[in-house]
Design a protein around this motif. Sequence first.
Motif, PDB file in Angstrom:
ATOM      1  N   PHE A 257      38.461  36.100  38.517  1.00 20.61           N
ATOM      2  CA  PHE A 257      38.805  34.531  38.897  1.00 20.61           C
ATOM      3  C   PHE A 257      37.256  33.880  39.045  1.00 20.61           C
ATOM      4  N   ALA A 258      37.177  32.743  38.383  1.00 18.86           N
ATOM      5  CA  ALA A 258      35.826  32.169  38.483  1.00 18.86           C
ATOM      6  C   ALA A 258      35.839  31.032  39.795  1.00 18.86           C
ATOM      7  N   ASP A 259      34.984  31.286  40.684  1.00 14.19           N
ATOM      8  CA  ASP A 259      34.616  30.372  41.720  1.00 14.19           C
ATOM      9  C   ASP A 259      34.943  28.856  41.166  1.00 14.19           C
ATOM     10  N   PRO A 260      35.664  28.053  41.997  1.00 17.20           N
ATOM     11  CA  PRO A 260      36.192  28.257  43.212  1.00 17.20           C
ATOM     12  C   PRO A 260      37.460  28.795  43.591  1.00 17.20           C
ATOM     13  N   ILE A 261      38.171  29.405  42.731  1.00 14.73           N
ATOM     14  CA  ILE A 261      39.525  29.785  42.818  1.00 14.73           C
ATOM     15  C   ILE A 261      39.879  30.530  44.075  1.00 14.73           C
ATOM     16  N   SER A 262      39.023  31.409  44.203  1.00 15.03           N
ATOM     17  CA  SER A 262      39.363  32.410  45.250  1.00 15.03           C
ATOM     18  C   SER A 262      39.401  31.475  46.707  1.00 15.03           C
ATOM     19  N   GLN A 263      38.831  30.401  46.704  1.00 12.03           N
ATOM     20  CA  GLN A 263      38.773  29.951  48.064  1.00 12.03           C
ATOM     21  C   GLN A 263      40.225  29.209  48.390  1.00 12.03           C
ATOM     22  N   TYR A 264      41.071  29.348  47.207  1.00  5.07           N
ATOM     23  CA  TYR A 264      42.376  28.845  47.510  1.00  5.07           C
ATOM     24  C   TYR A 264      43.386  30.183  48.062  1.00  5.07           C
ATOM     25  N   ILE A 272      35.990  37.262  49.966  1.00  8.66           N
ATOM     26  CA  ILE A 272      35.370  36.726  48.697  1.00  8.66           C
ATOM     27  C   ILE A 272      34.586  35.595  49.155  1.00  8.66           C
ATOM     28  N   PRO A 273      33.349  35.746  49.273  1.00 10.95           N
ATOM     29  CA  PRO A 273      32.248  34.567  49.722  1.00 10.95           C
ATOM     30  C   PRO A 273      32.563  33.236  49.016  1.00 10.95           C
ATOM     31  N   GLU A 274      32.157  32.270  49.667  1.00  8.66           N
ATOM     32  CA  GLU A 274      31.968  31.076  48.637  1.00  8.66           C
ATOM     33  C   GLU A 274      30.657  31.488  47.716  1.00  8.66           C
ATOM     34  N   ASN A 275      31.128  30.677  46.468  1.00  6.38           N
ATOM     35  CA  ASN A 275      29.992  30.754  45.228  1.00  6.38           C
ATOM     36  C   ASN A 275      30.139  32.117  44.572  1.00  6.38           C
ATOM     37  N   LYS A 276      31.121  32.944  45.149  1.00  6.29           N
ATOM     38  CA  LYS A 276      31.370  34.367  44.237  1.00  6.29           C
ATOM     39  C   LYS A 276      32.353  34.278  43.523  1.00  6.29           C
ATOM     40  N   HIS A 277      32.335  35.111  42.321  1.00  7.60           N
ATOM     41  CA  HIS A 277      33.309  35.422  41.512  1.00  7.60           C
ATOM     42  C   HIS A 277      34.036  36.529  41.777  1.00  7.60           C
ATOM     43  N   ALA A 278      35.227  36.510  41.472  1.00  5.97           N
ATOM     44  CA  ALA A 278      36.167  37.996  41.739  1.00  5.97           C
ATOM     45  C   ALA A 278      36.673  38.373  40.758  1.00  5.97           C
ATOM     46  N   THR A 325      48.586  32.886  41.181  1.00  9.49           N
ATOM     47  CA  THR A 325      47.039  32.214  41.503  1.00  9.49           C
ATOM     48  C   THR A 325      47.278  30.576  41.738  1.00  9.49           C
ATOM     49  N   THR A 326      48.245  30.055  40.535  1.00  9.28           N
ATOM     50  CA  THR A 326      48.637  28.666  40.705  1.00  9.28           C
ATOM     51  C   THR A 326      49.295  28.295  41.902  1.00  9.28           C
ATOM     52  N   LEU A 327      50.201  29.074  42.299  1.00  5.28           N
ATOM     53  CA  LEU A 327      51.159  28.861  43.529  1.00  5.28           C
ATOM     54  C   LEU A 327      50.246  28.607  44.586  1.00  5.28           C
ATOM     55  N   HIS A 328      49.268  29.626  45.032  1.00  7.20           N
ATOM     56  CA  HIS A 328      48.387  29.658  45.994  1.00  7.20           C
ATOM     57  C   HIS A 328      47.397  28.442  46.015  1.00  7.20           C
ATOM     58  N   ALA A 329      46.858  28.035  44.747  1.00  6.09           N
ATOM     59  CA  ALA A 329      46.004  26.710  44.802  1.00  6.09           C
ATOM     60  C   ALA A 329      46.984  25.424  44.895  1.00  6.09           C
ATOM     61  N   ARG A 330      47.958  25.482  44.582  1.00  7.95           N
ATOM     62  CA  ARG A 330      48.758  24.376  44.621  1.00  7.95           C
ATOM     63  C   ARG A 330      49.156  23.867  46.250  1.00  7.95           C
ATOM     64  N   SER A 331      49.320  25.274  46.874  1.00 10.57           N
ATOM     65  CA  SER A 331      49.611  25.077  48.436  1.00 10.57           C
ATOM     66  C   SER A 331      48.697  24.294  48.991  1.00 10.57           C
ATOM     67  N   VAL A 332      47.094  24.407  48.561  1.00 11.69           N
ATOM     68  CA  VAL A 332      46.067  23.733  49.209  1.00 11.69           C
ATOM     69  C   VAL A 332      45.860  22.230  48.453  1.00 11.69           C
ATOM     70  N   ASP A 333      45.867  22.159  47.295  1.00 17.32           N
ATOM     71  CA  ASP A 333      45.723  21.003  46.516  1.00 17.32           C
ATOM     72  C   ASP A 333      46.954  20.674  45.476  1.00 17.32           C
TER      73      ASP A 333
END
Length: 456
Positions: A257-264, A272-278, A325-333
Motif C-alpha cells: 500500500f502506497a502512502d496515504p492509504i494506510s491512514q484509512y 504505520i506512521p504517516e508518509n510511510k508505505h506498507a 482496503t476500499t471499504l476502509h477508505a470509503r468509511s473515511v472518505d
Amino acid sequence: MNTPKTTFNINGLISSLPDIEIITDTFQVAKLSQDYHTFSPILTTKLAGKVGDIVIRPANQSEVLKVAAACAKYKIPITLRGSGTGNYGQCVPLYGGIILDTSKMQNICWVKPGVARVEAGVKLAALDKKAHETGWEMRMAPSTYRTASIGGFIAGGSGGIGSIQYGLMGERGNLIALQIVTLEDEPRIIELRGDEVQKANHAWGINGIITEIEIPLAPAYPWAEIIVTFDEFMQAARFGQALASSDGIIKKEVAVFADPISQYFTALRQYIPENKHAAILIIAEPSLEFLPTLIEQYQGKVTYQKSAQEALKGTHLAEYTWNHTTLHARSVDHSITYLQSIYPADNLQTIEHMYHHFGDEVMMHLEFIRAGGKVANPGLQLVRYRNEERLNEIIRYHEEHGVFIANPHSYFIEDGWKRIIDPEHLKFKEMVDPYGLMNPGKSKVLSVAFAEDAGN
C-alpha cells in the motif's frame, strides 16, 4: 442503459410455491436486491431503483427445482443472491422478477482430506472452521470471507487471500465440481466436473443455479501476521515482488500500500506512521526466519507481528486487503472509488510510472498472486473520484501503457476479467436457460435479445 420494467404474473408464481419462504415486504426486497456496487459512483447511478419483485429463499435443492419450474412457466427472470458482498451489481436485477436468495442452503455435505462438498449458501468462514478440524482449510477466499457465501464467491469472485500460493479460482484444479439446476420447463440437475466447471464458474448466475460446490482444500498452516513499513514506495513494491517470487516461503497474503492509504486503516495507524508505505503479510510460521534478511535487503522495518495463536484474536490483517482496503477508505472518505488493474508481467517499471504520474489521485494498492504459473501483481488502486470523464481518462491512460483494466464501474461480464464469453459457454447457456431468464442484462452478447423480448 435504461431497462424497461416488465409486469410479471407474480401472484401466479407465489400461489404455485405454497411451502417455500417468499419475502414480499418492499423494504426487505429492496435491501436484498443490492450489493456493494455502491463502491462505484457510476454503477450507483446506473443501478438506482433496480429491485426485484419478490425474494424467494429455498431451503434445499428440491425447492430450487420448484422455483426454477415456476419461473420457466411464468417467464419471470431470476437473479441469484448469495450474501451480496460482490462489487459490480451481479445480484442487482435489471428487469425486476425474482431474487433467489440461497442463504438458507447451509449444509456442509462432507469434508474429506483435501476436498469438501457444500451447499451454495455455506459461509466461507464456516467451511474453513469445519475444514480446520481435520487439518485442512480453503485454498483462497475474498476479504469478505466472514460473511460471503461460497456460491456467491464462485459465481462472482475470482480469487483473494491465498491466491499468492494457489492462483485464481479459474486455474485448472481449484474447482472440482458444480451442481446446477437448469431453468427449463422441466428443470434438471446437472453435475459439472473437471474442466467443465468453467461453464458456470464466475458467470454471475447466468449459466445455471449453483446448488452444490466441491472444492479442493489446502493444508492448514499456522499463519503469522506482519506489517512492514518502507520509506519509499518502490522499496515496498520490490520487496513484495521478491517475497512473492520466493517459492520456498509459504505465504497466504502479500499486499503493498502506497502512502496515504494506510491512514484509512484506523485500527492500524499506530503501526504505520504517516508518509510511510506498507506491506501486509500473512506467512506460515515455519517460514518466518527467512523474512528478516529479505526485509533488510529492501530497507523495511517490521512494526507489527502476531503469532498464529495471537492472530486468532482481535484485528485480522486479511480484512485490510483486497477490496476491504476500499471499504476502509470509503468509511473515511465516501468519494473514493477504485480500479482493478493487471500490470505487464515481471515489469515494475509501469507500476513506478503510474505511481509518479498520478500521485495520490490514484493511490497504489498491489496484491501479489500467482497466475498461469507466474507471479503477478494486480492493482486495486484507490481513486479520488472527480467525475466520470476523468475516471475514463485514467482508465484510458492505463490501457495505453499496457495495463489491463477489469472495469469495476460496469455491470457487464465482458468489461471485467473475461472480455469475451466463450462460444461454448454461450451454447451451454442456451441449453440450461432457453428463455434467457437468468440474470438478464449482465452480458452484452445476451442483453439485446432479452430487452427486445421484455419490451414486447
